[in-house]
Design a protein around this motif. Structure first.
Motif, PDB file in Angstrom:
ATOM      1  N   ARG A   1     -17.622  -8.465  -0.782  1.00 52.95           N
ATOM      2  CA  ARG A   1     -18.742  -8.412   0.157  1.00 52.95           C
ATOM      3  C   ARG A   1     -19.784  -7.397  -0.264  1.00 52.95           C
ATOM      4  N   GLY A   2     -19.556  -6.710  -1.379  1.00 55.60           N
ATOM      5  CA  GLY A   2     -20.509  -5.719  -1.863  1.00 55.60           C
ATOM      6  C   GLY A   2     -20.491  -4.424  -1.063  1.00 55.60           C
ATOM      7  N   GLU A   3     -19.421  -4.173  -0.327  1.00 50.17           N
ATOM      8  CA  GLU A   3     -19.349  -2.987   0.528  1.00 50.17           C
ATOM      9  C   GLU A   3     -18.518  -1.858  -0.077  1.00 50.17           C
ATOM     10  N   LEU A   4     -17.993  -2.064  -1.260  1.00 51.96           N
ATOM     11  CA  LEU A   4     -17.190  -1.029  -1.893  1.00 51.96           C
ATOM     12  C   LEU A   4     -18.112  -0.212  -2.787  1.00 51.96           C
ATOM     13  N   THR A   5     -18.320   1.041  -2.433  1.00 56.41           N
ATOM     14  CA  THR A   5     -19.286   1.869  -3.155  1.00 56.41           C
ATOM     15  C   THR A   5     -18.622   2.922  -4.035  1.00 56.41           C
ATOM     16  N   VAL A   6     -17.311   2.827  -4.218  1.00 54.41           N
ATOM     17  CA  VAL A   6     -16.583   3.780  -5.055  1.00 54.41           C
ATOM     18  C   VAL A   6     -15.623   3.021  -5.957  1.00 54.41           C
ATOM     19  N   ASP A   7     -15.221   3.681  -7.031  1.00 56.64           N
ATOM     20  CA  ASP A   7     -14.184   3.109  -7.885  1.00 56.64           C
ATOM     21  C   ASP A   7     -12.828   3.372  -7.245  1.00 56.64           C
ATOM     22  N   VAL A   8     -11.922   2.421  -7.368  1.00 58.73           N
ATOM     23  CA  VAL A   8     -10.606   2.542  -6.773  1.00 58.73           C
ATOM     24  C   VAL A   8      -9.556   2.264  -7.847  1.00 58.73           C
ATOM     25  N   ALA A   9      -8.546   3.115  -7.905  1.00 64.02           N
ATOM     26  CA  ALA A   9      -7.413   2.881  -8.800  1.00 64.02           C
ATOM     27  C   ALA A   9      -6.161   2.847  -7.950  1.00 64.02           C
ATOM     28  N   PHE A  10      -5.298   1.893  -8.197  1.00 62.07           N
ATOM     29  CA  PHE A  10      -4.048   1.771  -7.463  1.00 62.07           C
ATOM     30  C   PHE A  10      -2.886   2.165  -8.358  1.00 62.07           C
ATOM     31  N   VAL A  11      -2.012   2.981  -7.835  1.00 59.81           N
ATOM     32  CA  VAL A  11      -0.744   3.272  -8.491  1.00 59.81           C
ATOM     33  C   VAL A  11       0.315   2.866  -7.475  1.00 59.81           C
ATOM     34  N   VAL A  12       1.044   1.828  -7.789  1.00 62.98           N
ATOM     35  CA  VAL A  12       2.010   1.283  -6.850  1.00 62.98           C
ATOM     36  C   VAL A  12       3.416   1.526  -7.379  1.00 62.98           C
ATOM     37  N   GLU A  13       4.228   2.157  -6.550  1.00 61.01           N
ATOM     38  CA  GLU A  13       5.620   2.413  -6.892  1.00 61.01           C
ATOM     39  C   GLU A  13       6.441   1.789  -5.776  1.00 61.01           C
ATOM     40  N   GLY A  14       7.192   0.763  -6.083  1.00 61.70           N
ATOM     41  CA  GLY A  14       7.902   0.039  -5.049  1.00 61.70           C
ATOM     42  C   GLY A  14       9.413   0.074  -5.158  1.00 61.70           C
ATOM     43  N   GLU A  15       9.935   1.038  -5.888  1.00 62.79           N
ATOM     44  CA  GLU A  15      11.381   1.062  -6.088  1.00 62.79           C
ATOM     45  C   GLU A  15      12.061   2.205  -5.344  1.00 62.79           C
ATOM     46  N   GLU A  16      11.455   2.640  -4.249  1.00 59.69           N
ATOM     47  CA  GLU A  16      11.987   3.780  -3.524  1.00 59.69           C
ATOM     48  C   GLU A  16      13.430   3.585  -3.092  1.00 59.69           C
ATOM     49  N   GLU A  17      13.770   2.395  -2.690  1.00 61.50           N
ATOM     50  CA  GLU A  17      15.112   2.141  -2.197  1.00 61.50           C
ATOM     51  C   GLU A  17      16.090   1.747  -3.307  1.00 61.50           C
ATOM     52  N   SER A  18      15.692   1.882  -4.557  1.00 61.99           N
ATOM     53  CA  SER A  18      16.567   1.474  -5.656  1.00 61.99           C
ATOM     54  C   SER A  18      17.727   2.435  -5.875  1.00 61.99           C
ATOM     55  N   GLY A  19      17.586   3.655  -5.353  1.00 68.28           N
ATOM     56  CA  GLY A  19      18.621   4.652  -5.574  1.00 68.28           C
ATOM     57  C   GLY A  19      18.402   5.455  -6.851  1.00 68.28           C
ATOM     58  N   LEU A  20      17.412   5.076  -7.632  1.00 70.75           N
ATOM     59  CA  LEU A  20      17.105   5.802  -8.860  1.00 70.75           C
ATOM     60  C   LEU A  20      16.095   6.906  -8.553  1.00 70.75           C
ATOM     61  N   SER A  21      16.113   7.969  -9.332  1.00 73.41           N
ATOM     62  CA  SER A  21      15.140   9.042  -9.158  1.00 73.41           C
ATOM     63  C   SER A  21      13.788   8.574  -9.695  1.00 73.41           C
ATOM     64  N   LEU A  22      12.724   9.307  -9.333  1.00 76.37           N
ATOM     65  CA  LEU A  22      11.391   8.976  -9.860  1.00 76.37           C
ATOM     66  C   LEU A  22      11.404   8.993 -11.383  1.00 76.37           C
ATOM     67  N   GLN A  23      12.111   9.961 -11.951  1.00 81.12           N
ATOM     68  CA  GLN A  23      12.201  10.065 -13.411  1.00 81.12           C
ATOM     69  C   GLN A  23      12.868   8.832 -13.997  1.00 81.12           C
ATOM     70  N   GLN A  24      13.961   8.396 -13.390  1.00 81.03           N
ATOM     71  CA  GLN A  24      14.679   7.230 -13.900  1.00 81.03           C
ATOM     72  C   GLN A  24      13.855   5.957 -13.764  1.00 81.03           C
ATOM     73  N   ARG A  25      13.029   5.877 -12.743  1.00 81.69           N
ATOM     74  CA  ARG A  25      12.209   4.676 -12.535  1.00 81.69           C
ATOM     75  C   ARG A  25      11.001   4.657 -13.462  1.00 81.69           C
ATOM     76  N   GLY A  26      10.664   5.805 -14.038  1.00 80.42           N
ATOM     77  CA  GLY A  26       9.534   5.855 -14.960  1.00 80.42           C
ATOM     78  C   GLY A  26       8.207   6.180 -14.300  1.00 80.42           C
ATOM     79  N   PHE A  27       8.195   6.409 -12.990  1.00 83.37           N
ATOM     80  CA  PHE A  27       6.947   6.668 -12.282  1.00 83.37           C
ATOM     81  C   PHE A  27       6.243   7.910 -12.818  1.00 83.37           C
ATOM     82  N   THR A  28       7.008   8.997 -12.986  1.00 78.72           N
ATOM     83  CA  THR A  28       6.431  10.245 -13.478  1.00 78.72           C
ATOM     84  C   THR A  28       5.805  10.036 -14.846  1.00 78.72           C
ATOM     85  N   GLU A  29       6.485   9.330 -15.713  1.00 74.61           N
ATOM     86  CA  GLU A  29       5.970   9.078 -17.066  1.00 74.61           C
ATOM     87  C   GLU A  29       4.672   8.278 -17.023  1.00 74.61           C
TER      88      GLU A  29
END
Length: 162
Positions: free
Chosen positions: A13-41
């Motif tokens: 609609r031409g109403e977005l006046t800023v740049d947007v970046a998405f970082v999506v991490e969806g493995e919270e319930e996997s039981g793995l740490s952030l390090q093991q999931r690779g999010f930090t990397e």
């Protein structure tokens, strides 16, 4: 996904006046740490995504009640820990061996219970080191929130103080 669809609608609609970046991490319930999931990397490797960033919004927020959204501007951290408790290599009868031999389950529950003081604060030495006290402005804004603890507890199907 909602945020991406909203971004797309605003852009189209031409109403977005800023740049947007998405970082999506969806493995919270996997039981793995952030390090093991690779999010930090991923974040460390792509810090350039945030070079001109004026704000970071975490969309995993809650509502205070059915009418009041919660704007999160600070979050508590996540602690990954492993706790190993060992005991005898065979089952022992507490009526026969109890008292003379420590029971691993009793030891484990004692250790876990020691993490918090009776008032609910964390009892681990040094845990609060470096934690800033709320400013007067933050305290005033928090006090102005119409938070009904009993209503929140009711939504969670729990009773306060129990």
């Amino acid at each position: 996904i909602f945020e991406a669809l909203l971004w797309q609608a605003l852009r189209d609609r031409g109403e977005l006046t800023v740049d947007v970046a998405f970082v999506v991490e969806g493995e919270e319930e996997s039981g793995l740490s952030l390090q093991q999931r690779g999010f930090t990397e991923v974040v460390e490797t792509n810090k350039h995504w945030f070079n001109h960033c004026k704000a970071i919004i975490i969309s995993n927020n809650y509502w205070i009640d059915e009418d009041s959204p919660c704007l999160t501007y600070g979050m508590r951290g996540v602690i990954d820990a492993e706790l190993w408790v060992s005991g005898p290599n065979k089952d022992l009868h507490s009526g026969v061996d109890g008292g003379a031999v420590h029971e691993p389950m009793s030891d484990l529950t004692a250790v876990l219970a020691s993490f918090h003081a009776p008032d609910g604060t964390v009892a681990i030495p040094g845990f609060y080191a470096g934690v800033q006290k709320p400013s007067a402005d933050e305290a005033a804004r928090t006090a102005a929130v119409d938070l009904n603890v009993d209503r929140c507890a009711g939504h969670a199907s729990v009773v306060c103080g129990v």
